[in-house]
Motif scaffolding. Structure first.
Motif, PDB file in Angstrom:
ATOM      1  N   PRO A 180       0.791  -1.239   0.000  1.00  0.00           N
ATOM      2  CA  PRO A 180       0.000   0.000   0.000  1.00  0.00           C
ATOM      3  C   PRO A 180       0.817   1.280   0.000  1.00  0.00           C
ATOM      4  O   PRO A 180       0.324   2.323  -0.431  1.00  0.00           O
ATOM      5  N   ALA A 181       2.048   1.232   0.478  1.00  0.00           N
ATOM      6  CA  ALA A 181       2.866   2.450   0.487  1.00  0.00           C
ATOM      7  C   ALA A 181       3.243   2.881  -0.931  1.00  0.00           C
ATOM      8  O   ALA A 181       3.403   4.076  -1.196  1.00  0.00           O
ATOM      9  N   ARG A 182       3.395   1.904  -1.823  1.00  0.00           N
ATOM     10  CA  ARG A 182       3.796   2.217  -3.199  1.00  0.00           C
ATOM     11  C   ARG A 182       2.626   2.188  -4.172  1.00  0.00           C
ATOM     12  O   ARG A 182       2.513   3.058  -5.045  1.00  0.00           O
ATOM     13  N   VAL A 183       1.756   1.191  -4.053  1.00  0.00           N
ATOM     14  CA  VAL A 183       0.715   0.949  -5.054  1.00  0.00           C
ATOM     15  C   VAL A 183      -0.629   1.457  -4.546  1.00  0.00           C
ATOM     16  O   VAL A 183      -1.089   1.051  -3.476  1.00  0.00           O
ATOM     17  N   ARG A 184      -1.269   2.328  -5.318  1.00  0.00           N
ATOM     18  CA  ARG A 184      -2.556   2.902  -4.945  1.00  0.00           C
ATOM     19  C   ARG A 184      -3.604   2.563  -6.008  1.00  0.00           C
ATOM     20  O   ARG A 184      -3.366   2.756  -7.207  1.00  0.00           O
ATOM     21  N   LEU A 185      -4.766   2.087  -5.582  1.00  0.00           N
ATOM     22  CA  LEU A 185      -5.887   1.856  -6.486  1.00  0.00           C
ATOM     23  C   LEU A 185      -6.613   3.171  -6.726  1.00  0.00           C
ATOM     24  O   LEU A 185      -6.907   3.916  -5.781  1.00  0.00           O
ATOM     25  N   ILE A 186      -6.917   3.444  -7.993  1.00  0.00           N
ATOM     26  CA  ILE A 186      -7.567   4.696  -8.367  1.00  0.00           C
ATOM     27  C   ILE A 186      -8.830   4.381  -9.162  1.00  0.00           C
ATOM     28  O   ILE A 186      -8.778   3.676 -10.175  1.00  0.00           O
ATOM     29  N   ASP A 187      -9.964   4.915  -8.713  1.00  0.00           N
ATOM     30  CA  ASP A 187     -11.212   4.777  -9.463  1.00  0.00           C
ATOM     31  C   ASP A 187     -11.111   5.666 -10.706  1.00  0.00           C
ATOM     32  O   ASP A 187     -11.099   6.892 -10.599  1.00  0.00           O
ATOM     33  N   ALA A 188     -11.010   5.047 -11.864  1.00  0.00           N
ATOM     34  CA  ALA A 188     -10.819   5.791 -13.116  1.00  0.00           C
ATOM     35  C   ALA A 188     -12.088   5.861 -13.942  1.00  0.00           C
ATOM     36  O   ALA A 188     -12.038   6.135 -15.146  1.00  0.00           O
ATOM     37  N   SER A 189     -13.254   5.631 -13.308  1.00  0.00           N
ATOM     38  CA  SER A 189     -14.509   5.634 -14.052  1.00  0.00           C
ATOM     39  C   SER A 189     -15.093   7.034 -14.231  1.00  0.00           C
ATOM     40  O   SER A 189     -16.042   7.219 -14.994  1.00  0.00           O
ATOM     41  N   GLY A 190     -14.533   8.022 -13.530  1.00  0.00           N
ATOM     42  CA  GLY A 190     -15.033   9.386 -13.630  1.00  0.00           C
ATOM     43  C   GLY A 190     -14.473  10.124 -14.829  1.00  0.00           C
ATOM     44  O   GLY A 190     -13.889   9.528 -15.743  1.00  0.00           O
ATOM     45  N   THR A 191     -14.628  11.432 -14.833  1.00  0.00           N
ATOM     46  CA  THR A 191     -14.098  12.242 -15.927  1.00  0.00           C
ATOM     47  C   THR A 191     -12.576  12.266 -15.864  1.00  0.00           C
ATOM     48  O   THR A 191     -11.984  12.055 -14.788  1.00  0.00           O
ATOM     49  N   PRO A 192     -11.902  12.535 -16.978  1.00  0.00           N
ATOM     50  CA  PRO A 192     -10.439  12.646 -16.942  1.00  0.00           C
ATOM     51  C   PRO A 192      -9.954  13.659 -15.909  1.00  0.00           C
ATOM     52  O   PRO A 192      -8.948  13.438 -15.234  1.00  0.00           O
ATOM     53  N   GLU A 193     -10.680  14.757 -15.768  1.00  0.00           N
ATOM     54  CA  GLU A 193     -10.285  15.787 -14.814  1.00  0.00           C
ATOM     55  C   GLU A 193     -10.363  15.264 -13.381  1.00  0.00           C
ATOM     56  O   GLU A 193      -9.476  15.532 -12.555  1.00  0.00           O
ATOM     57  N   GLN A 194     -11.422  14.527 -13.069  1.00  0.00           N
ATOM     58  CA  GLN A 194     -11.567  13.966 -11.726  1.00  0.00           C
ATOM     59  C   GLN A 194     -10.466  12.966 -11.411  1.00  0.00           C
ATOM     60  O   GLN A 194      -9.918  12.957 -10.305  1.00  0.00           O
ATOM     61  N   VAL A 195     -10.128  12.147 -12.388  1.00  0.00           N
ATOM     62  CA  VAL A 195      -9.080  11.141 -12.170  1.00  0.00           C
ATOM     63  C   VAL A 195      -7.735  11.817 -11.938  1.00  0.00           C
ATOM     64  O   VAL A 195      -6.979  11.435 -11.035  1.00  0.00           O
ATOM     65  N   THR A 196      -7.433  12.845 -12.714  1.00  0.00           N
ATOM     66  CA  THR A 196      -6.162  13.548 -12.543  1.00  0.00           C
ATOM     67  C   THR A 196      -6.065  14.177 -11.157  1.00  0.00           C
ATOM     68  O   THR A 196      -5.008  14.116 -10.510  1.00  0.00           O
ATOM     69  N   GLU A 197      -7.150  14.769 -10.679  1.00  0.00           N
ATOM     70  CA  GLU A 197      -7.149  15.355  -9.342  1.00  0.00           C
ATOM     71  C   GLU A 197      -6.897  14.296  -8.275  1.00  0.00           C
ATOM     72  O   GLU A 197      -6.188  14.536  -7.295  1.00  0.00           O
TER      73      GLU A 197
END
Length: 208
Positions: A180-197
């Motif tokens: 968990p310190a290195r690898v983070r799960l990111i919900d990428a189902s939103g808009t590109p702008e939301q994912v970047t934030e």
């Protein structure tokens, strides 16, 4: 000042290439010099190996052959591009890295994780990213995005079946749970702008 190394991972159609580009732009706006690259590829030798890996029938290479080719491409990429850039203070943002080999050839391909990491230890001296983001989208959304992107020209990996891609997704989730310190799960189902934030929020400790 040594640069940072960020990798983006995930299944087909997760939006990695878009977010690599957007993250580089966002960091650049903060005055951070960035370099965008990809795997397999990134250096002249690695790009030559990429052509061998990505083209042809799904059965062209066995998982063991793929693991060896990816390790060779990555070794050249690290030596010729990634380490020199970081040594110059640049943040390197890479579309896939070692965790893709662990997921695709390792878990989904049936090769022991320790064997994949042993190849990486030899070829790339065990180099790991400072932060790895695993972009997750619902399977149907990923398939739809990949179909729009590839049309009839899906590469050897995108063309594989649902069971294979489900195993890849489960592998990435497992890496995030164990590291968990290195690898983070990111919900990428939103808009590109939301994912970047979300990505930037998960880099706050490295940006401090």
């Amino acid at each position: 000042m040594t640069g940072r190394f960020i990798s983006l991972e995930g299944g087909e159609g997760a939006g990695k290439s878009t977010q690599v580009r957007r993250l580089a732009e966002a960091l650049g706006a903060r005055g951070i010099e960035t370099l965008v690259t990809r795997e397999p590829g990134g250096s002249e030798g690695a790009e030559a190996i990429r052509a061998l890996l990505m083209q042809g029938a799904v059965t062209r290479w066995s998982p063991h052959s793929e693991a060896l080719l990816f390790a060779a491409a990555r070794a050249d990429h690290v030596e010729k591009l990634i380490r020199p850039a970081m040594g110059a203070g640049t943040w390197v943002i890479c579309d896939r890295f070692i965790d893709s080999s662990r997921a695709y050839q390792g878990v989904a391909g049936g090769i022991d994780d320790a064997a994949v990491l042993a190849l990486h230890a030899f070829g790339s001296r065990g180099m790991l990213p400072d932060r790895t983001f695993v972009l997750e989208v619902p399977p149907e959304q990923g398939r739809a995005r990949a179909e729009v992107r590839d049309g009839a020209d899906a590469d050897r990996f995108a063309a594989r079946g649902d069971d294979f891609h489900a195993a890849v997704a489960a592998a990435f989730r497992g890496f995030a749970e164990r590291e968990p310190a290195r690898v983070r799960l990111i919900d990428a189902s939103g808009t590109p702008e939301q994912v970047t934030e979300t990505l930037l929020a998960n880099l706050a400790d490295l940006l401090a």
